[in-house]
Enzyme design. Structure first.
Site, PDB file in Angstrom:
ATOM      1  CG  ASN A   1      47.057  44.443  16.404  1.00  0.00           C
ATOM      2  OD1 ASN A   1      48.264  44.335  16.306  1.00  0.00           O
ATOM      3  ND2 ASN A   1      46.485  45.237  17.297  1.00  0.00           N
TER       4      ASN A   1
ATOM      5  CG  ASP B   1      41.154  51.657  17.343  1.00  0.00           C
ATOM      6  OD1 ASP B   1      41.871  52.331  18.103  1.00  0.00           O
ATOM      7  OD2 ASP B   1      41.376  51.552  16.120  1.00  0.00           O
TER       8      ASP B   1
ATOM      9  CE  LYS C   1      37.401  26.285  25.071  1.00  0.00           C
ATOM     10  NZ  LYS C   1      37.777  24.901  24.856  1.00  0.00           N
TER      11      LYS C   1
ATOM     12  CG  PHE D   1      54.188  54.602  14.257  1.00  0.00           C
ATOM     13  CD1 PHE D   1      54.974  54.969  15.331  1.00  0.00           C
ATOM     14  CD2 PHE D   1      54.800  54.037  13.145  1.00  0.00           C
ATOM     15  CE1 PHE D   1      56.356  54.776  15.310  1.00  0.00           C
ATOM     16  CE2 PHE D   1      56.169  53.836  13.109  1.00  0.00           C
ATOM     17  CZ  PHE D   1      56.943  54.202  14.187  1.00  0.00           C
TER      18      PHE D   1
ATOM     19  CE  LYS E   1      44.406  57.129  12.522  1.00  0.00           C
ATOM     20  NZ  LYS E   1      44.834  55.880  11.915  1.00  0.00           N
TER      21      LYS E   1
ATOM     22  CE  LYS F   1      45.436  58.960  17.392  1.00  0.00           C
ATOM     23  NZ  LYS F   1      45.038  57.778  18.150  1.00  0.00           N
TER      24      LYS F   1
HETATM   25  O1  PMT Z   1      54.982  45.844  15.491  1.00  0.00           O
HETATM   26  P1  PMT Z   1      55.382  45.622  14.049  1.00  0.00           P
HETATM   27  O2  PMT Z   1      55.049  44.237  13.565  1.00  0.00           O
HETATM   28  O3  PMT Z   1      56.820  46.003  13.803  1.00  0.00           O
HETATM   29  O4  PMT Z   1      54.489  46.598  13.152  1.00  0.00           O
HETATM   30  C1  PMT Z   1      54.688  47.988  13.214  1.00  0.00           C
HETATM   31  C2  PMT Z   1      53.356  48.760  13.205  1.00  0.00           C
HETATM   32  C3  PMT Z   1      52.640  48.563  11.881  1.00  0.00           C
HETATM   33  C4  PMT Z   1      52.450  48.279  14.347  1.00  0.00           C
HETATM   34  C5  PMT Z   1      53.737  50.287  13.415  1.00  0.00           C
HETATM   35  O5  PMT Z   1      54.541  50.695  12.348  1.00  0.00           O
HETATM   36  C6  PMT Z   1      52.483  51.159  13.474  1.00  0.00           C
HETATM   37  O6  PMT Z   1      51.966  51.635  12.493  1.00  0.00           O
HETATM   38  N1  PMT Z   1      51.959  51.367  14.709  1.00  0.00           N
HETATM   39  C7  PMT Z   1      50.688  52.084  14.982  1.00  0.00           C
HETATM   40  C8  PMT Z   1      49.546  51.138  14.773  1.00  0.00           C
HETATM   41  C9  PMT Z   1      48.198  51.802  15.044  1.00  0.00           C
HETATM   42  O7  PMT Z   1      47.531  51.432  15.966  1.00  0.00           O
HETATM   43  O8  PMT Z   1      47.942  52.815  14.254  1.00  0.00           O
HETATM   44  P2  PMT Z   1      46.567  53.698  14.312  1.00  0.00           P
HETATM   45  O9  PMT Z   1      46.604  54.517  13.074  1.00  0.00           O
HETATM   46  O10 PMT Z   1      45.397  52.814  14.560  1.00  0.00           O
HETATM   47  O11 PMT Z   1      46.759  54.626  15.575  1.00  0.00           O
HETATM   48  C10 PMT Z   1      47.369  55.902  15.516  1.00  0.00           C
HETATM   49  C11 PMT Z   1      48.236  56.161  16.724  1.00  0.00           C
HETATM   50  O12 PMT Z   1      47.432  56.190  17.903  1.00  0.00           O
HETATM   51  C12 PMT Z   1      49.281  55.099  16.956  1.00  0.00           C
HETATM   52  O13 PMT Z   1      50.461  55.703  17.414  1.00  0.00           O
HETATM   53  C13 PMT Z   1      48.659  54.219  18.050  1.00  0.00           C
HETATM   54  O14 PMT Z   1      49.684  53.643  18.885  1.00  0.00           O
HETATM   55  C14 PMT Z   1      47.845  55.222  18.819  1.00  0.00           C
HETATM   56  N2  PMT Z   1      46.642  54.666  19.441  1.00  0.00           N
HETATM   57  C15 PMT Z   1      45.699  54.014  18.703  1.00  0.00           C
HETATM   58  C16 PMT Z   1      44.553  53.534  19.300  1.00  0.00           C
HETATM   59  C17 PMT Z   1      44.372  53.707  20.678  1.00  0.00           C
HETATM   60  N3  PMT Z   1      43.308  53.240  21.297  1.00  0.00           N
HETATM   61  N4  PMT Z   1      45.310  54.360  21.406  1.00  0.00           N
HETATM   62  C18 PMT Z   1      46.426  54.846  20.803  1.00  0.00           C
HETATM   63  O15 PMT Z   1      47.297  55.439  21.465  1.00  0.00           O
END
Ligand code: PMT
Length: 398
Positions: A207, A276, A286, A324, A338, A342
């Site tokens: 991503n 995810d 390939k 985040f 979330k 979490k």
């Molecule tokens: O890296 P940059 O270019 O500076 O961009 C910053 C950012 C946009 C990546 C950052 O600010 C941000 O939002 N990070 C979280 C991105 C994300 O995956 O968000 P989410 O809403 O899908 O997930 C929620 C939380 O669960 C996040 O803390 C994520 O790290 C965590 N997660 C998500 C999926 C997963 N399988 N395991 C996780 O731990």
């Protein structure tokens, strides 16, 4: 408020390397005033530093184009930190003995901000008793002195005397600019960047995350005295030297690594954009395209582990966990879900559709949502300032 750092460049062959340091500091919005000795101008031109710092470079004590006060007392009064890099044996002797016969040595005497001295010279000169005595003297004055690196020297021999890596000087500067050591003795783990899920040996799903947000947290935490573990997926950024850097590829590997370090951590922050889904069965060879461009390819995806949810289940009593939420709609409601699933202490929601927020940009626009329901929206800020605000909140929770 932006910090102002004076960079005093003296006449050694390593002077040219300081251009990179100035440009690195400027990228961090640090105001840089470069002061050069006459000898330094033989190695690199003031024009280079003027271009990189965006300011006039100070060289001449007797330059009557400006007021005397502006030249040395004035420059010294503006500084949050003065760095001498490279510091030659001659200049170190001047500092040790309080000589003031040029602009830079005069500024050193007038300066009241912390002073960082970064020696670089031939290894026999460095080992010379007179130089060692002078270094001891300036350490006793309370100045910070970095040890030179060992390796090949410009004079063709090998030994201790090389200018330390620019990243190390930069990390020392950040530490001195941040006397607040409120995370000292704490271990913080943060993840950053994008995870990657293989489709075949050459293709993968990722991503837009660059890691800027997670790196800013890692760097600020290290500057505040934390022992930092940065678990990083794919990112174009250079690993910060002051942290333990653990590169990973997919979500499963990131999860395993973070579970391994979790018990030793006081603070865990999830800034990575974790995929995810992964491909159910990665192709061993390939994948070939058909000749017909209208051919469709169906990939079956399955879920990846939710890393924060996994860690949240094993959260220690006084461990602070922050996540985040990258949202495109119903920001607060989605982020709250979330936060709960979490088991986080607070969540940093960013609306990634907003200009200047989320992926790739140097800025972010975030809202903190706490367990007690408190909601705090912050204006558009640099990712460094967002990192500081997150860590200020973490410190209150510790
Ligand atoms: O890296 P940059 O270019 O500076 O961009 C910053 C950012 C946009 C990546 C950052 O600010 C941000 O939002 N990070 C979280 C991105 C994300 O995956 O968000 P989410 O809403 O899908 O997930 C929620 C939380 O669960 C996040 O803390 C994520 O790290 C965590 N997660 C998500 C999926 C997963 N399988 N395991 C996780 O731990």
């Amino acid at each position: 408020m932006p910090k102002t750092v004076g960079i005093g460049v003296t006449g050694g062959i390593a002077a040219y390397k300081i251009a990179e340091l100035v440009s690195k500091l400027k990228k961090e919005d640090i105001d840089v005033i470069v002061i050069m000795t006459e000898a330094a101008t033989e190695f690199i031109t003031p024009l280079t530093f003027r271009t990189l710092s965006g300011r006039e470079v100070l060289v001449d004590l007797w330059d009557d184009s400006r007021e005397w006060k502006v030249q040395h007392i004035g420059a010294a009064e503006q500084l949050d930190l003065l760095v001498i890099a490279p510091a030659t044996a001659n200049f170190i002797a001047k500092v040790a003995h309080g000589l003031a016969d040029d602009l830079l040595s005069t500024i050193v005497l007038a300066n009241t901000a912390p002073l960082l001295v970064v020696p670089a010279m031939n290894h026999n000169m460095y080992k010379n008793q007179a130089v060692q005595d002078n270094l001891k003297k300036i350490k006793d004055y309370g100045y910070t002195v970095m040890d030179p690196d060992s390796g090949d020297l410009a004079c063709g021999v090998s030994g201790q005397g090389r200018l330390p890596e620019i990243d190390h000087i930069y990390a020392e500067i950040k530490k001195l600019l941040c006397p607040r050591q409120d995370l000292s003795g704490k271990r913080l783990m943060v993840n950053a960047g994008t995870t990657c899920e293989d489709i075949d040996p050459v293709r993968f799903i990722a991503n837009r995350s660059t890691g800027k947000m997670g790196f800013a947290i890692a760097q600020d935490a290290a500057a505040r005295g934390a022992d930092v573990i940065l678990v990083c997926g794919k990112s174009p950024l250079e690993p910060p030297p002051e942290v333990k850097f653990v590169p990973v590829w997919g979500a499963e590997e990131m999860c395993e690594v973070m579970q391994k370090y979790q018990p030793a951590c006081d603070i865990i922050i999830g800034a990575a954009a974790v995929g995810d889904f992964r491909i159910k069965a990665m192709a061993e060879q390939k994948m070939k395209k058909a000749n017909d461009a209208s051919e469709e390819l169906v990939l079956t995806l399955v879920g990846t582990p939710d890393i924060l949810k996994t860690l949240g289940k094993n959260k220690k009593p006084r461990q602070v966990m922050v996540g985040f939420a990258a949202e495109t709609e119903n920001i607060v409601a989605n982020a709250k879900k979330k936060l709960e699933t979490k088991n986080l202490d607070f969540i940093v929601a960013n609306d990634v559709t907003m200009e200047g927020a989320g992926f790739s940009s140097d800025t972010n626009i975030v809202t903190f949502i706490s367990r007690d329901g408190e909601i705090q929206s912050l204006p558009k800020m640099s990712k460094q300032d967002v990192a500081t605000a997150i860590l200020d909140k973490v410190v209150k929770l510790l």
